[in-house]
Write a protein that holds these residues in place. Sequence first.
Motif, PDB file in Angstrom:
ATOM      1  N   UNK A  55     -33.760  16.250  24.081  1.00 50.26           N
ATOM      2  CA  UNK A  55     -34.234  17.572  23.641  1.00 50.26           C
ATOM      3  C   UNK A  55     -35.719  17.501  23.309  1.00 50.26           C
ATOM      4  N   UNK A  56     -36.494  18.425  23.876  1.00 54.41           N
ATOM      5  CA  UNK A  56     -37.892  18.574  23.482  1.00 54.41           C
ATOM      6  C   UNK A  56     -38.091  20.033  23.074  1.00 54.41           C
ATOM      7  N   UNK A  57     -38.701  20.254  21.920  1.00 54.21           N
ATOM      8  CA  UNK A  57     -38.959  21.621  21.458  1.00 54.21           C
ATOM      9  C   UNK A  57     -40.167  21.654  20.520  1.00 54.21           C
ATOM     10  N   UNK A  58     -40.801  22.808  20.487  1.00 57.30           N
ATOM     11  CA  UNK A  58     -41.911  23.022  19.551  1.00 57.30           C
ATOM     12  C   UNK A  58     -41.384  23.617  18.247  1.00 57.30           C
ATOM     13  N   UNK A  59     -40.099  24.021  18.221  1.00 56.36           N
ATOM     14  CA  UNK A  59     -39.578  24.829  17.120  1.00 56.36           C
ATOM     15  C   UNK A  59     -38.958  23.911  16.057  1.00 56.36           C
ATOM     16  N   UNK A  60     -39.695  23.676  14.975  1.00 54.96           N
ATOM     17  CA  UNK A  60     -39.270  22.672  13.991  1.00 54.96           C
ATOM     18  C   UNK A  60     -37.906  22.983  13.381  1.00 54.96           C
ATOM     19  N   UNK A  89     -43.426  26.313  29.153  1.00 55.02           N
ATOM     20  CA  UNK A  89     -43.432  26.568  27.696  1.00 55.02           C
ATOM     21  C   UNK A  89     -44.165  25.468  26.940  1.00 55.02           C
ATOM     22  N   UNK A  90     -44.120  24.224  27.442  1.00 54.82           N
ATOM     23  CA  UNK A  90     -44.883  23.147  26.795  1.00 54.82           C
ATOM     24  C   UNK A  90     -46.363  23.507  26.808  1.00 54.82           C
ATOM     25  N   UNK A  91     -46.841  23.992  27.959  1.00 55.15           N
ATOM     26  CA  UNK A  91     -48.270  24.318  28.074  1.00 55.15           C
ATOM     27  C   UNK A  91     -48.609  25.520  27.196  1.00 55.15           C
ATOM     28  N   UNK A  95     -51.379  27.046  22.059  1.00 57.55           N
ATOM     29  CA  UNK A  95     -51.396  27.677  20.731  1.00 57.55           C
ATOM     30  C   UNK A  95     -51.516  26.632  19.612  1.00 57.55           C
ATOM     31  N   UNK A  96     -51.646  25.385  19.999  1.00 57.91           N
ATOM     32  CA  UNK A  96     -51.851  24.320  19.014  1.00 57.91           C
ATOM     33  C   UNK A  96     -50.559  23.799  18.405  1.00 57.91           C
ATOM     34  N   UNK A  97     -49.408  24.115  19.013  1.00 57.24           N
ATOM     35  CA  UNK A  97     -48.129  23.650  18.450  1.00 57.24           C
ATOM     36  C   UNK A  97     -47.736  22.317  19.082  1.00 57.24           C
TER      37      UNK A  97
END
Length: 322
Positions: free
Chosen positions: A138-143, A175-177, A182-184
């Motif tokens: 799993x990879x996500x920006x959403x903590x 979505x990674x890009x 956005x600096x996340x």
Amino acid sequence: MIYPIGDFRFPDAASRLYPQTAERPWVLEIGFGDGRFWPHSAATLDTPPNYLGVELSGVSLLKAHRRLKTAGLDNAILTKLPADVLLREVVPYGGLDRIVVNFPDPWPKAGHLEHRLLRVPFFQLAASRLKPGGALLLTTDHDEYFGFACQAARDSGAMSVELTEPPPAALETKYALKWRDLGLAAQHAHFTPTARPHVPHGDIHTYPEDPEHVPHAILTLPATFAPSNFDKQTAREGGWTVILLDLYASLRRDGWVVLAHVVEGELTQEVLIGITGREDGSHLVRLAKFGGPVITPGVKAAVGAVTDWLEESGGRVTHRGY
Ligand SMILES: C[S@@+](CC[C@H](N)C(=O)[O-])C[C@H]1O[C@@H](n2cnc3c(N)ncnc32)[C@H](O)[C@@H]1O
């Protein structure tokens, strides 16, 4: 290659889906979006593993298909289905080496948590479909979703959790890009099965070759029968909902077609059910092959609902084959 649901077997096998490369590892990507992860990932390997991609969006499916074709990834199958339907019904027990989920929809509102993919039942299902030694990435920006998913994995009793760096290819998706701009930062977890829960395949079958095995019924309609009383109607039981939406008359022969909407959990199908005059004067009610339906309890119930409606309209049923 794009596979509609009717092209699969339930469960299917790598040897049938990838006859030329069946011995290679098998990777499933859930929610591949516009398909950037797999070409990046495959480019780092000498021989690309067999790839199965599942996505809800038809537009994304077509974009990803073009991208994978351009990259020459022949042993890749894409399908437009809810992930849990594909994983439960198509993937055999212990079939997969990897399941990859990049930037899943976070469903952040409190009332929407049940829409999240990475909940306890999903981890149990994933553990049952991974090989020993396999993993879910799993990879996500959403903590918040990341913490929620890690907790769900532990609560499932079927997965251990290791926090590591994301694979480079996961940082090249659309979505990674977007989030990087956005600096996340992205977080990554590597989930490994610690148990093999028994999560059975459902009662689902491909459309049969033999007409006798296609859900059907035979009945005699009154001479005066005219389907003027057809109204949209809904039937529900346990795991399915059937809505008979509309009825169309055939201009070419003695008969009609009913359009039905069938919902079973995450799986929805629009199916056509023919009502056709036979030489002996009786009528055959039968699920049409058009649209590539798969046979499920709900689809059988739809044939039953049409038959029941014809019976209520004065028909005499002589055979039920569903
Ligand atoms: C936020 S986007 C990420 C797309 C891609 N992985 C990326 O990183 O660019 C989430 C994707 O998951 C898909 N999706 C959401 N729920 C799904 C499900 N239950 N089964 C399959 N795909 C799903 C959505 O259609 C959407 O394309």
